[in-house]
Design an enzyme around this catalytic site. Structure first.
Site, PDB file in Angstrom:
ATOM      1  N   HIS A 288       0.810  -1.211   0.000  1.00  0.00           N
ATOM      2  CA  HIS A 288       0.000   0.000   0.000  1.00  0.00           C
ATOM      3  C   HIS A 288       0.845   1.264   0.000  1.00  0.00           C
ATOM      4  CE1 HIS A 288      -3.332   2.676   0.671  1.00  0.00           C
ATOM      5  NE2 HIS A 288      -2.765   3.142   1.763  1.00  0.00           N
ATOM      6  N   CYS A 289       2.108   1.183   0.430  1.00  0.00           N
ATOM      7  CA  CYS A 289       2.865   2.413   0.680  1.00  0.00           C
ATOM      8  C   CYS A 289       3.754   2.854  -0.475  1.00  0.00           C
ATOM      9  CB  CYS A 289       3.701   2.237   1.948  1.00  0.00           C
ATOM     10  SG  CYS A 289       2.713   2.106   3.454  1.00  0.00           S
ATOM     11  N   ILE A 290       4.733   2.038  -0.847  1.00  0.00           N
ATOM     12  CA  ILE A 290       5.771   2.508  -1.767  1.00  0.00           C
ATOM     13  C   ILE A 290       5.220   2.883  -3.146  1.00  0.00           C
ATOM     14  CG2 ILE A 290       7.979   1.945  -2.841  1.00  0.00           C
ATOM     15  CD1 ILE A 290       8.603   0.186  -0.493  1.00  0.00           C
TER      16      ILE A 290
END
Length: 451
Positions: free
Chosen positions: A273-275
């Site tokens: 979900h982040c990078i």
């Protein structure tokens, strides 16, 4: 006694009723730690299926065991619900909802605004709100502070507002919600003090900063730093492949330097979900200030192109046997975005699956953790079983995720051509194993063929 003093006292005596909105990868582990530390916690989620599972003591998150969930429910201090009426009884609320990108790659903050709209009719004065969802600098003030200002609420007096970015790393055995340092910034000094006071009960190291914007920006810096460095090493991998140099050996050699070098590894793309998302939030916000980040855009371009690089390598590996991707039987090994988890969010394996299909391949996947997914056609695709004789029928296997429970020795000895995007077959020198970032091993020719 004012609201600040009342809440300080409640937190000190662990009589503050806490709510966590969003019972996903971030919210559920956080709620469990809150209960373990002695607080009564209300877990709010609109998914009736999730809430029903939690009420039965069932965990659907890998980082929370069924035993932990049963203990938390048995304590009678964890109250899962779909009803925002529960907000009336809460003294502090942590918001842990998704912040995806829209189809146009713009931030989609509709989950946050939806939560605030649901909270407002029920929230009492003196409540502490902490946003944990990853987002662009300014979100806490623009989407939350301004909404309560319209109601006549003054931050630091009538209610308290902080931002504290989640740093959850699913499947990480070393760092969890309790021992991961937590950055927190409030809209006023008293907001920060209350946030630090509360979170210090269930997080080992709370790091206060001067404002929500600093806290918001810190999360985006962390993941943009990773995105850019992964993109750089992906480019180095393609360069090494062209120059007939083993990039994995190069990285290991460079990593022996005790200072000034941080090890990143190439791969089939970035997932989770982040990078893949966080740099786009930062880039989008920066454009509002007429600032264009070339680093972010270039990194996104390189990382997003890696599945195409893997497809190209697969094509050339098949070509060595006089085959093409069209009508080839291809098996993707590992579909989750990282090892030893079932998490498929933004996994490059999903993109690879579609690319192979577009090129006419008969593609299947094997993943001991992620048992199924829905493809772009809306069909449910299931992992094939691990049957040794059947694996020999594939024209090529593509290792996307290096799960620890794959039998690499057995897979290597099947004799099926392998495209290894993770250096998982580091110890195997067979000619049919082709690692991303290395040239092909066609030993019967004088000149190696760079793939």
């Amino acid at each position: 006694m004012n609201f600040y003093s009342q809440l300080i006292q409640k937190i000190d005596e662990k009589k503050a009723n806490i709510g966590v909105v969003g019972m996903g990868y971030v919210g559920l582990p956080l709620a469990v730690e809150m209960v373990k530390s002695g607080f009564t916690v209300c877990g709010i989620d609109l998914s009736e299926d999730k809430i029903n599972q939690l009420k039965k003591g069932h965990s659907y998150i890998q980082d929370v065991s069924h035993e932990e969930m049963e203990e938390v429910i048995a304590s009678n201090r964890f109250l899962p619900t779909t009803d925002y009426e529960a907000v009336k009884e809460l003294d502090a609320i942590s918001i842990c909802v998704p912040t995806p990108l829209s189809e146009n790659q713009d931030p989609d903050t509709s989950y946050i605004t939806g939560v605030i709209n649901s909270i407002k009719p029920h929230m009492k004065k003196g409540t502490l709100i902490t946003l944990e969802s990853t987002t662009y600098p300014g979100t806490t003030e623009e989407l939350i502070l301004n909404e309560f200002k319209k109601m006549g609420y003054e931050a630091g007096k009538d209610f308290f507002l902080c931002y504290s970015p989640e740093r959850v790393d699913p499947g990480n055995d070393k760092y969890n919600t309790q021992n991961m340092p937590k950055v927190i910034g409030g809209t006023t000094e008293q907001c920060t003090e209350l946030g630090v006071k509360l979170y210090s009960h269930y997080v080992g190291n709370v790091v206060p900063v001067s404002s929500p914007k600093v806290a918001e920006m810190s999360k985006l810096l962390e993941n943009t730093f990773r995105s850019i460095n992964i993109a750089f090493v992906n480019e180095i991998a393609m360069m090494c492949e062209r120059m007939d140099i083993d990039v994995w050996e190069v990285i290991d050699a460079a990593a022996t330097k005790p200072f000034g070098f941080m090890k990143f590894q190439p791969g089939p793309g970035i997932g989770g979900h982040c990078i893949p998302l966080d740099p786009m939030y930062l880039s989008w916000k920066a454009k509002g200030y007429r600032f264009y980040s070339k680093f972010i855009d270039l990194a996104q371009s390189i990382n997003n192109n890696m599945p195409d690089v893997v497809v190209s390598k697969t094509s050339q590996v098949l070509n060595l046997d006089g085959k093409s991707i069209n009508r080839a039987n291809i098996l993707i090994l590992g579909m989750a975005y990282k090892p030893n988890v079932a998490d498929l969010r933004e996994s490059p394996g999903l993109y690879l699956y579609e690319l192979y299909k577009e090129n006419g391949a008969n593609v299947q996947y094997l993943d001991p953790h992620a048992q199924s997914f829905i493809d772009d056609s809306g069909d449910v695709v299931h992992s094939v079983p691990y049957i040794e004789d059947q694996l020999k029928q594939y024209d090529c296997m593509v290792l996307v995720t290096n799960h620890s429970d794959f039998d690499y020795d057995q897979l290597a000895n099947l004799g099926v051509p392998i495209v290894d995007t993770r250096n998982a077959f580091k110890d195997y020198e067979q000619q049919h194993i082709h690692k991303l970032g290395t040239s092909s091993k066609v030993f019967d020719r004088q000149d190696s063929v760079a793939l």
